[in-house]
Design a protein around this motif. Structure first.
Motif, mmCIF file in Angstrom:
data_model
loop_
_atom_site.group_PDB
_atom_site.id
_atom_site.type_symbol
_atom_site.label_atom_id
_atom_site.label_comp_id
_atom_site.label_asym_id
_atom_site.label_seq_id
_atom_site.Cartn_x
_atom_site.Cartn_y
_atom_site.Cartn_z
ATOM 1 N N LYS A 181 31.550 57.056 38.587
ATOM 2 C CA LYS A 181 32.852 56.408 38.754
ATOM 3 C C LYS A 181 33.038 55.216 37.826
ATOM 4 C CE LYS A 181 33.169 57.726 43.638
ATOM 5 N NZ LYS A 181 33.318 57.225 45.028
ATOM 6 N N ASP A 182 31.967 54.862 37.087
ATOM 7 C CA ASP A 182 31.988 53.706 36.188
ATOM 8 C C ASP A 182 32.461 52.454 36.932
ATOM 9 O OD1 ASP A 182 31.522 52.448 33.752
ATOM 10 O OD2 ASP A 182 33.623 52.613 33.158
ATOM 11 N N GLN A 183 31.759 52.156 38.017
ATOM 12 C CA GLN A 183 32.111 50.979 38.798
ATOM 13 C C GLN A 183 30.892 50.436 39.527
ATOM 14 O OE1 GLN A 183 35.086 52.425 41.563
ATOM 15 N NE2 GLN A 183 33.560 53.147 43.016
ATOM 16 N N SER A 185 29.533 49.041 43.104
ATOM 17 C CA SER A 185 29.856 49.139 44.525
ATOM 18 C C SER A 185 29.048 48.108 45.302
ATOM 19 C CB SER A 185 29.537 50.545 45.056
ATOM 20 O OG SER A 185 30.294 51.510 44.366
ATOM 21 N N THR A 236 34.612 47.203 45.612
ATOM 22 C CA THR A 236 34.234 47.955 44.409
ATOM 23 C C THR A 236 34.860 47.264 43.202
ATOM 24 O OG1 THR A 236 36.127 49.451 44.674
ATOM 25 C CG2 THR A 236 34.015 50.156 45.595
ATOM 26 N N ASP A 238 35.688 47.813 39.230
ATOM 27 C CA ASP A 238 35.782 48.741 38.100
ATOM 28 C C ASP A 238 35.266 48.080 36.823
ATOM 29 O OD1 ASP A 238 36.919 50.805 39.606
ATOM 30 O OD2 ASP A 238 38.924 49.918 39.412
ATOM 31 N N ASP A 240 36.309 49.095 33.764
ATOM 32 C CA ASP A 240 37.192 49.512 32.681
ATOM 33 C C ASP A 240 37.783 48.333 31.921
ATOM 34 O OD1 ASP A 240 38.693 48.599 34.757
ATOM 35 O OD2 ASP A 240 40.009 50.346 34.902
ATOM 36 N N LYS A 246 30.445 42.870 34.246
ATOM 37 C CA LYS A 246 30.261 43.915 33.237
ATOM 38 C C LYS A 246 29.428 43.399 32.074
ATOM 39 C CE LYS A 246 32.821 47.038 30.174
ATOM 40 N NZ LYS A 246 34.172 47.489 29.734
#
Length: 506
Positions: A181-183, A185, A236, A238, A240, A246
């Motif tokens: 899911k590229d996230q 959690s 969660t 993300d 993106d 990140k």
């Protein structure tokens, strides 16, 4: 003169005993002041009664002041004592040189001794910290080797970094990386949401005298900060867009975030959710595989995060990455053993495990079971072959999953027979869900279903509820649902049939 000297030394002995009596009851600074006052008092007595010994007592006064207060003592005592001595005896260069060289020697030796003691204390403190860290890692390693449960592993990690006998942070949060899911959690956290909550928890731990191993053995989820976990488990993030989490995950480098400014929207989110101030983000990476992030802060003590603390926690983060990776792999393998390879539904082994856990509880909650079977499936296989038959099973499994609630569980019981478990539901709701499954399958377009009787593929369903069964057990529930299915087949197929108590007498 002998009497004066005797009185002087008698005073000194009395003062020494008094000082020795007080030294364990007073602070270091007060003890130093008492020693200095004793020397000044003795020096005054020497001036009044035994001036012949004034040189000795002058040197003693300079030595004492210099030894206690190092450079400051030297700068104050040397000119003062020298003035008094030379005023009483007249100036003598030889005595001045003795005073000065003696004071400088004592100051040098005292400074060297103090530096040595500081070095020893620093090494001792470092040794204690390293010993504590090794002990924490040892206890964690032992605890992790005793479980393959991911939640338990996470509990061990966050407890070890927050416990007073562990690494001592006030709070810890764990986020795991989901590459599909590229996230990130939120998985688990431990610590207070505010300072008062933290103080109350520390008081409770102190009252019970919990050790780290005691805290690791606490596995009741209600005791692991439920309010904090209620927040983090629904969080969660993300990946993106660019943000601090990140950046740490991709770079693999830890980072301390200071409260001087808000860096990005995720930083603001953490402030809003957890009232976070200064905090440390540590990546958990195993053999270039990104596992997740460990976030640590001190919302109670407000203590700034030091390099030493970071050095202490990094090995633990590496150990945690390995343990989490192994737990996830075990979980995947365990999941594979409980899943049907064709339909991806749970298999009969998973069904038996689920029923055993449910009926082993002290208080059995309501449970219903739906059993369904494909009508005339042997005819379909004989006509179209098993490859198309397998495709039908896959499509049918999807129709079942799409028709049930999130809390329900679907299983492939065997062959063309499927089972659904419905928890905490009424008999009326079970009938609605069973009928929804039947209609969904009836309206699904299956390959070559025109070869079936009625030109479509259908199923028959039978269901039973624990409230209808005396002394319910796994075998009784399965038997009741199977009997309801058999009755439905006999009644003409493509229908939903309810288990009835009267059937027990047949």
């Amino acid at each position: 003169m002998t009497i004066y000297i005797s009185l002087l030394f008698g005073h000194l002995i009395l003062l020494a005993f008094s000082l020795n009596f007080c030294r364990f009851r007073l602070s270091t600074q007060l003890n130093k002041i008492l020693i200095l006052l004793m020397v000044i008092y003795s020096y005054g007595l020497a001036i009044l009664f035994v001036q012949e010994w004034l040189l000795l007592f002058s040197l003693l006064a300079i030595f004492t002041a210099t030894a206690i207060y190092q450079t400051i003592g030297l700068l104050v005592a040397l000119p003062l004592i020298s003035f008094v001595y030379f005023y009483m005896n007249g100036f003598e260069l030889y005595h001045f040189v003795i005073f000065t060289l003696s004071a400088l020697t004592v100051a040098y030796l005292t400074n060297q001794g103090a530096a040595y003691v500081r070095t020893q204390n620093r090494w001792k403190s470092l040794l204690i910290k390293n010993s504590k860290q090794l002990n924490v890692i040892r206890e964690i390693s032992i605890a992790m080797q005793q479980t393959r449960d991911l939640d338990k592993v996470l509990h061990i990690i966050i407890t070890s970094v927050t416990a007073g006998h562990g690494l001592g942070f006030n709070r810890a949060l764990v986020f795991l990386f989901d590459k599909n899911k590229d996230q990130l959690s939120g998985m688990m956290g431990i610590g207070p949401l505010n300072a008062q909550e933290g103080i109350d928890k520390w008081r409770k731990i102190a009252e019970h005298k919990y050790r780290l191993i005691d805290l690791l053995e606490i596995d009741d989820e209600k005791q692991i900060d439920p309010q904090l976990n209620q927040i983090i488990k629904h969080l969660t993030i993300d990946l993106d867009s660019d943000h601090i989490l990140k950046d740490v995950l991709l770079s693999g480098k830890h980072r301390v975030i200071y409260p001087d400014k808000v860096h990005d929207h995720i930083h603001q989110l953490l402030i809003n959710k957890f009232n976070i101030d200064e905090f440390l983000i540590i990546p958990m990476i195993y053999q270039s595989t990104k596992i997740g992030l460990l976030i640590l802060d001190n919302p109670v003590s407000k203590k700034s995060i030091t390099e030493q603390e970071i050095d202490n926690v990094i090995p633990l983060a590496s150990l945690a990455a390995v343990a989490i990776q192994q737990a996830q792999l075990y979980q995947e393998i365990e999941e594979m053993t409980l899943k049907d390879g064709l339909t991806s539904l749970y298999n009969q082994r998973a069904l038996q495990n689920t029923l055993q856990k449910h009926f082993n509880k002290q208080q059995i909650e309501p449970l219903a079971m739906i059993m369904l079977d494909i009508d005339y499936f042997k005819t379909y296989n004989d006509t179209n072959g098993h490859l198309l038959g397998n495709e039908v099973l896959e499509l049918l499994a999807k129709a079942i999953k799409d028709s049930i609630r999130e809390s329900d569980l679907a299983f492939r019981f065997g062959g063309e027979e499927f089972t659904v478990l419905l928890f905490n539901t009424t008999n009326h709701d079970v009938n609605l869900i069973a009928e929804r499954i039947r209609k969904s399958i009836e309206s699904t377009v299956f390959p070559n279903e025109s070869s079936q009787p009625g030109n479509r593929l259908t199923v028959t369903l039978g269901y039973a509820h624990t409230e209808q069964i005396s002394n319910p057990s796994p075998s009784r529930l399965i038997s009741a649902a199977d009997q309801a299915l058999y009755e439905g087949k006999a009644a003409g197929k493509n229908c939903v049939n309810q288990y009835r108590i009267s059937l027990q007498s047949k």
